[in-house]
Design an enzyme around this catalytic site. Structure first.
Site, short mmCIF file in Angstrom:
data_model
loop_
_atom_site.label_atom_id
_atom_site.label_comp_id
_atom_site.label_asym_id
_atom_site.label_seq_id
_atom_site.Cartn_x
_atom_site.Cartn_y
_atom_site.Cartn_z
N ILE A 1 0.85 -1.20 0.00
CA ILE A 1 0.00 0.00 0.00
C ILE A 1 0.88 1.24 0.00
O ILE A 1 1.80 1.37 0.81
CB ILE A 1 -0.91 0.02 1.25
CG1 ILE A 1 -1.87 -1.18 1.25
CG2 ILE A 1 -1.70 1.33 1.33
CD1 ILE A 1 -2.70 -1.33 2.51
N LYS A 2 0.57 2.14 -0.94
CA LYS A 2 1.24 3.44 -0.99
C LYS A 2 0.15 4.45 -0.68
O LYS A 2 -0.84 4.57 -1.42
CB LYS A 2 1.80 3.62 -2.40
CG LYS A 2 2.15 5.02 -2.86
CD LYS A 2 2.68 4.88 -4.27
CE LYS A 2 2.95 6.04 -5.16
NZ LYS A 2 2.88 7.37 -4.77
#
Ligand code: FBP
Length: 284
Positions: free
Chosen positions: A200-201
């Protein structure tokens, strides 16, 4: 007469064998990106997302910036398919590639800014020798379901090949009062986990404590999305330090590195903070 839905043991074995290979393949590729469990990834899809305003005349050609990212030893680079093609001789054998499969230009009218569409496929990424793919979901957008469903299809295809997926989890839409609010970022991260992302960014929530709560609530690597250029490079390095102190898996950064006066210096500071517990002051 109906066909029997009973599979012979031999075909079951080959299905399982395929799944096992894909699971191992995903681990292999993730280990190339997150070598010590952390990564400093260079994001470079800005030519599509923002256009010429992000660049100077000198670095307008994507080969210039991709070359600097490779020379700086980022753990991976996130590129669109077209830029990956015209720079492949620079990164091949040196820097793992993550292909960004969705995008939108800033030329679209405001009502079109809340939807990312497809600009590449998982199969393109495989053909390019990528170690991962990335796609954006604007959680909270009126078009959320289009992006989330597309992400699901990407995940399903990636499962076939053992390719990890990174989600750009950006809360954005008429009911999102702040895209940086801890509860909102936590919700977006949780939703990203639930649609099957491997990495996840997302946005920094403003403090080590709050980002730490986000990171601890999601049992997959959470990384900070860089954001616009800070007032000074030192300010950005403090953000990176705070994110790492929060237990994050690293950062995915673009503008704060390629728009700085000294690309190599900022890049090596970011990498040093991510991997070697260095402090912003170590780079004075
Ligand atoms: P930055 O570090 O430059 O913010 O890059 C991260 C990123 O997600 C890019 O991948 C993308 O092009 C950009 O930010 C999106 O920015 P915006 O907030 O304008 O949509």
């Amino acid at each position: 007469m109906h066909a029997e839905r009973i599979y012979p043991m031999e075909s079951l074995k080959s299905i399982m064998q395929k799944d096992i290979c894909a699971a191992i393949g995903k681990r292999v590729r993730l280990s190339r990106i997150l070598k010590d469990g952390k990564a400093a990834i260079f994001a470079f899809d800005h030519g599509f997302e923002h256009g010429p305003t992000d660049f100077t005349e000198e670095n307008m050609n994507p080969r210039k910036i991709v070359g600097s990212a490779v020379e700086s030893n980022f753990d991976a680079i996130m590129l669109t398919k077209g830029v990956a093609e015209v720079t492949h001789d620079l990164w091949l054998g040196r820097t793992p590639l993550i292909v960004k499969l969705t995008g939108k230009t800033s030329l679209k009218p405001p009502e079109g800014q809340l939807l990312q569409y497809s600009i590449g496929s998982v199969d393109d990424a495989v053909r390019l020798g990528a170690d991962g793919v990335a796609a954006t979901v604007y959680w909270g957008s009126p078009h959320e379901e289009i992006m989330a469903e597309r992400f699901q299809r990407i995940v399903t295809r990636c499962e076939e090949y053992g390719l990890p997926t990174m989600i750009l989890a950006y809360p954005r839409g008429p009911s999102i009062i702040s895209s940086y609010d801890e509860r909102i970022v936590l919700y977006a991260s949780r939703a990203s986990l639930e649609v099957g992302a491997d990495l996840i960014k997302t946005h920094y929530t403003g403090s080590t404590e709050s980002f730490g709560r986000v990171v601890r609530s999601v049992p997959i690597p959470v990384m900070m999305s860089g954001g616009g250029k800070t007032e000074t490079p030192k300010d950005f390095l403090h953000l990176v330090k705070s994110v790492m102190d929060a237990g994050s898996a690293g950062v995915v950064v673009g503008r704060n590195v390629f728009q700085s006066a000294d690309f190599r210096k900022v890049a090596s500071a970011v990498i040093g903070i991510v991997h070697n517990k260095m402090a912003p002051e170590d780079f004075d």
